[in-house]
Each structure stands twice: as structure tokens, then as C-alpha cells.
Scaffold this motif. Sequence first.
Motif: not given
Length: 286
Positions: A166, A170, A137-138, A133, A140, A145
Motif C-alpha cells: 500500500i 502510490w 490515501l497517499r 481518493f 497516510i 495502516w
Amino acid sequence: MLSQENRLSFFLSFASLLGVLLIWQFSTLPQASRSPYGIPDGNAEYQRLMGRSAVASTVRSDFPTPGAFVRNAIEVLHAPFHNNGPNDRGIGWQLGASLLRVMIGYGLATLVAVPLGFVFGLQPVIQKALNPFVQILRPISPLAWMPIALYTIRDAELCAIFVIFICSLWPILLNTAFGVASIRREWLNVIRTLEVRWPQRIFFVLLPAAAPTILTGMRIGLGVAWLAIVAAEMLVGSSGIGYFVWNQWNNLSLSNVILAVLLIGLAGMALDAALAFVQRSVRYAE
């Protein structure tokens, strides 16, 4: 006295700066205008047919010269914190608004990422379970977002802070997990043998040993946060340095855009230098 290497580095830096300024100056000098058919403005017969004088005209580049930029920068920086309404705020005020947003989002990311990184580093099973996961997500983009944040949060200010959170989460998380997982097994075996309590394990062994790696992740995360806030403010901001850049572009004030870009770079360099100083001060001696 500066060493020969430092003197050479200083000379190369100065020469590079001088070269950039010379290229800038010569590329913005007035140039003789040309007709779209290749007939120079100095052609007397053509000029008479067009109802103009035969004197060759010149056109100026819309891009400011170094001298014009410096004069404009002095004028803008003379009152950097003036506030005459939403559309007339000083560049210092705009830069401060961006820094505040970055500190809030980045601080929240640090508070979440460091403890979670400890869990990842100490529990390989949890890391293997959640790592897919994280890897999805990292990468993006911060801009990707924004639509989701605007739809769910419905507040431009909170959206910008969420994007900072966000995006900077990461690097801090992964570097913390790597730093904790890289701690020497002998140290962990010793503290288990001595039955040291978990608070003492974390604050006196694990955190000092992993601190340099954690600070590296925090430096990377801060750089990502500073990049993201400028992009976010261009889209939804009503203040901030990103909004200032976009607003000045709409006003066709290229001098102010260049000044803002330079201030963004200087602010980012200052933030990185501050964390680099902290990183050097927490080197863990084995």
C-alpha cells in the motif's frame, strides 16, 4: 585518471568520514564523574564522608567507541547466516527476510500500479474521478495502516507485505500516469491513424516512451517500501532487520543497532543503484 572534480569529491567524502569518526571517538571517551550536587569526585573530604577513596573516578559512555563497534561488527558478520532459533538468527538472515518481504509487496504494487497508471494517463476522466481518493490515501503513514491490517488480515507476515504494497503503490501509480499522459500527442495520432492494435501500442510506443518516468516512480516506491518494512517489523515482526534492531535495543546492544542501521542504509543504496542502472538503460531516444 580521475578528474580534478572527482578527486576533490573523494577528498571531501574522506574528510567528512574522518570528521565523523573523530567526533564519535572523542564523544565516547571516559569522562570524570560528578556528584549530583556539583562536588567533583576528586574532593577528598567529600569522598571520605561518602566512604570512598579520594582518587578521582571516571565514567565510561555506554555508547560504543569506533574501535569497539568494529570489533563487534567483525564478530557479528563472521557468521551472518546462523540460525539457532527465533531469537538467535544472524544479521544476514534477518536482512534477507526483510528483502524477501519487500520484493513480494513491491512486486505486487508494481503489477497493480503500472496498468492502473496507464489507465489514468490515457483516460483523464477516470483519473479525475479517482484522483481525490489517491490523494487522501497517499500521505497516510505506514504505521497507521498496521492496526487495520492486523485486525483484518490477522497474520503478521501478510500484514508486513500489505504495508509494503500500500505504501509503494502510490509513487509508481502517479509517475506512470504522468509519464503516459506526457507522451507526445503526435505519436498517439500516428498510431491511431495506422490503426495499430492495443498490445503493439502499449509495448512498442507507450511503454518505451513512459519507461524513464515509470522507473523514477519505481525507485521512489522502492525507497518507501524499504522504509516501511523496518517500521512494520519493529511492531509485528518475528524476523527481519527491523525486528533485529528492536530486539538488539531491548538487549542494550548499541553496537548491533548501529551495525543494523548501516546495513539498512547500504541495502537501500544498493537497491536504488540497481534501479538507477535499469533506468539509464531504458532511456527513450526521440
